[in-house]
Design a protein around this motif. Structure first.
Motif, short mmCIF file in Angstrom:
data_model
loop_
_atom_site.label_atom_id
_atom_site.label_comp_id
_atom_site.label_asym_id
_atom_site.label_seq_id
_atom_site.Cartn_x
_atom_site.Cartn_y
_atom_site.Cartn_z
N VAL A 1 0.82 -1.21 0.00
CA VAL A 1 0.00 0.00 0.00
C VAL A 1 0.86 1.27 0.00
O VAL A 1 0.41 2.33 -0.43
N GLY A 2 2.09 1.15 0.49
CA GLY A 2 2.96 2.32 0.51
C GLY A 2 3.78 2.49 -0.75
O GLY A 2 4.53 3.46 -0.87
N ASP A 3 3.63 1.59 -1.70
CA ASP A 3 4.36 1.68 -2.96
C ASP A 3 4.01 2.98 -3.69
O ASP A 3 2.85 3.37 -3.76
N LEU A 4 5.01 3.66 -4.19
CA LEU A 4 4.80 4.95 -4.84
C LEU A 4 3.81 4.84 -6.00
O LEU A 4 2.94 5.69 -6.17
N ARG A 5 3.94 3.78 -6.78
CA ARG A 5 3.06 3.60 -7.94
C ARG A 5 1.60 3.48 -7.49
O ARG A 5 0.69 4.08 -8.09
N VAL A 6 1.37 2.73 -6.42
CA VAL A 6 0.02 2.58 -5.88
C VAL A 6 -0.53 3.92 -5.39
O VAL A 6 -1.68 4.28 -5.67
N ARG A 7 0.31 4.66 -4.70
CA ARG A 7 -0.15 5.95 -4.17
C ARG A 7 -0.45 6.94 -5.29
O ARG A 7 -1.41 7.72 -5.20
N VAL A 8 0.36 6.92 -6.33
CA VAL A 8 0.10 7.80 -7.48
C VAL A 8 -1.20 7.41 -8.17
O VAL A 8 -2.02 8.26 -8.54
N HIS A 9 -1.42 6.11 -8.36
CA HIS A 9 -2.65 5.65 -9.00
C HIS A 9 -3.87 6.01 -8.15
O HIS A 9 -4.92 6.40 -8.69
N ALA A 10 -3.75 5.88 -6.83
CA ALA A 10 -4.87 6.24 -5.95
C ALA A 10 -5.16 7.73 -6.03
O ALA A 10 -6.33 8.14 -6.10
N ALA A 11 -4.12 8.55 -6.06
CA ALA A 11 -4.31 9.99 -6.17
C ALA A 11 -4.92 10.36 -7.51
O ALA A 11 -5.76 11.26 -7.60
#
Length: 211
Positions: free
Chosen positions: A156-166
């Motif tokens: 969940v802390g992966d940068l790619r995941v956070r960018v996709h969520a944003a």
């Protein structure tokens, strides 16, 4: 998307009577706040007036919300909550773009609420309401990241995941704002147009940066 019959009939999965009453009261407060804000402005509205319109004491009002502007939060989060819940039932074989736009067209996502549309339009000119709107989306970010992380198998802390969520979060917000403006110009705008706004926003997000 509808929950399974088992989940829907399981008493443990339902909110308690007290929780349902609290939710109903908070929505009543939110609707009266929007009505007063629309008719006399945010600055011209007091917490006492909102409480009186609902038929509760001002002390009770402040137990539920920290400020008069915060009173509108339940209406701003309702659509987000339904969208997030729908994503929990997102079929693995279905692309996200198609799933969410189909959900609008088939009535899985909530129909447009005039009070919510009035409120979203007000967030463009009322900084205090804009702050509540943006905070609601910011609070949804960890939930969206968790759903996308589970789907992808990433942390969940992966940068790619956070960018996709944003990116998804921003697309949902932009679509809601665009639809609210369309409804002001065309009062007869349908839920199909909400689907169109959502599809356009998600498609733009999927295209990535134009550089």
């Amino acid at each position: 998307m509808a929950r399974s019959d088992e989940a829907a009939t399981d008493p443990a999965s339902r909110p308690s009577l007290g929780e349902r009453r609290r939710t109903a009261l908070r929505l009543d407060i939110a609707r009266e706040a929007v009505r007063l804000f629309t008719s006399q402005g945010v600055t011209g509205t007091t917490g006492d007036q909102i409480a009186q319109a609902v038929g509760i004491s001002t002390r009770t009002l402040w137990r539920h919300f920290p400020s008069k502007e915060g009173c509108v939060r339940p209406l701003l989060t309702a659509g987000l909550d339904v969208a997030v819940d729908a994503l929990r039932h997102w079929p693995r074989e279905t692309p996200l773009l198609r799933f969410l736009t189909d959900a609008c067209r088939h009535g899985t996502l909530p129909t447009a609420d005039p009070a919510v549309l009035d409120l979203i339009r007000m967030t463009r000119t009322e900084p205090s309401l804009r702050a509540v709107w943006l905070q609601a989306h910011d609070d949804a970010l960890p939930v969206l990241a968790g759903l996308l992380a589970e789907r992808s198998g990433a942390d969940v802390g992966d940068l790619r995941v956070r960018v996709h969520a944003a990116t998804l979060n921003g697309a949902l917000r932009a679509a809601a704002e665009d639809f609210a403006l369309r409804c002001a110009e065309e009062p007869g705008a349908s839920d199909g147009e909400l689907a169109s706004c959502l599809h356009a926003a998600l498609r733009a997000a999927a295209e990535g940066l134009p550089y």
